[in-house]
Design a protein around this motif. Sequence first.
Motif: not given
Length: 554
Positions: A223-226, A347-357
Amino acid sequence: MRTDRILIVNLTRLGDLLQTSPTVEGLRARHPGASITLVAEKSFADVCEAIPGVDEVYRMDLDHLGRLLLAGGDGLVRAHHAVRETVEELRARRFDLALNFSSSRMSAVLLGLLRIPDVRGWSMTPDGFRAIRHPWARLFATQCLNRRLACFNLVDCYRGVAGCLDEPGPRRLRYTVADAARRSVAATLHEASNGDADGNGARPLVALQLGASRAIRRWPVESFRALTRSLVEQRVRVVLIGGAGERELADAVCAAGGDASSIVDLCGRTSIAELAALLERCALLVSGDTGPLHMAAAVGTPVLGLFFGPALPLDTGPYGVDHVVLQATPPCAPCDHEVLCLDPFCRGMIRPELVARVALARLRGDFAAIEEAARGLAGVVVHRTGFDADGLLECRPLGASGVRREDALRRAYRAVWLVRLEGRPLPPPDGAARLDAAPFATLAPVAEVGVELSRRLCGALGAVPDVGALERLGREVEALDRTIAEHGRVHPDAAPLAQSFAFDKEALPERDLGVLAEELARLYGELATSARRMVHLLGGGTPRREEDVADLRQ
């Protein structure tokens, strides 16, 4: 009574020490001439040197003490001498007030040995029993055992124990960044990025804290990579932070791509002072519930927190205004701190695309966009931090279509505790959330039985004590207390009231039996009143008795 010498004991980690800083500031305002000594574990004591208002940092080498105890034989003798030396050194300072923010048995024993007139927090009685002194400390202990309904941030609990909630308060953590650390970090970033040194130019600098104290607290490296890939594509410079143990994680994230000036890996390459200076230069930190998260809040850097597992935004989230926390909310959340989860899927419920947005919107200061991103999410709640009218941290859910049940319970508990501990007025019921108040409605009359039993105890003492009646009433009180404890186990919503009552009763001083019986009546009365207030706040109607209505209006 004058307070000239104050002792604060906090034998925990980086984040907890930083969260002590508003209390230090409040004590300094309340006792301007007092000397403040902070006792910290040697490994984390350096951070205390930069907390404003601390006059002395006393270092305890707990690792060394542990090694001596484990060695046995002569090591036990040396450990005894080390403890005696510590006790003698601290006793010699003749403290007037001690605040123990560590809940360990060892710290309680230490406070029990120091013979300080006013001890708040965990201590030990002369006969070796635990004593949690001060109502706010007991409330904090209650929250630790009922974390689903924790309703105050750790910082505000500390301030409550210190009696500083009426002080204006800094509304953020405090840490003084050293100029030497600033110069060192500036040089490091300049060298790493070929002259593009910070986030003040065309590209903002965002820090990613990769590691955590336990795997269950760590967002997946994939997720950090994405996230890194998405940020770099939006012309954001990323700096990776963490300890030397996160080197492997950093290598994996660096493989996300980007030129040398886009991703700077500083894992294991900064001191605590340099970490503070680095975070001060960043436009945002993305982190789990970690020490660096609190360091960023202390130096004024916005935080985007990723909370899952045992982490709760209001409990240990970033202390300050306009931080954002994404919280995974599976049915099992929050798990206990000591749980060993075989499938930490949260841990995987928080998606990297949401974090980026959300990260990109926070960089722009666009909370409307964050609110939009929060709408319709399943299994994740987006919080924005701020302060309520009482100057206490609150976490407001964004994009919510209704009031979550647990949020309504927390608000009700928060109001009840503030009436009880700080004398705040009781607010009106929350019309947006009508919850089942039966667990509280049935608890109130049980507690009222305790009031009557306590009064009968007072009567049985009399001029000539009725021993038979005292024994019988004592058994009835014990049975009633078991009923209250069982009520808390059967009805988790009422568990904080039952647990708080148990801690308060445990803390009753050993006095004349008549005084003890009167104090016991007071505690049962407080429990009954608090239960009726919860009924009132949850929309369960007003109490039937006129005296209850009058009590609620206080």
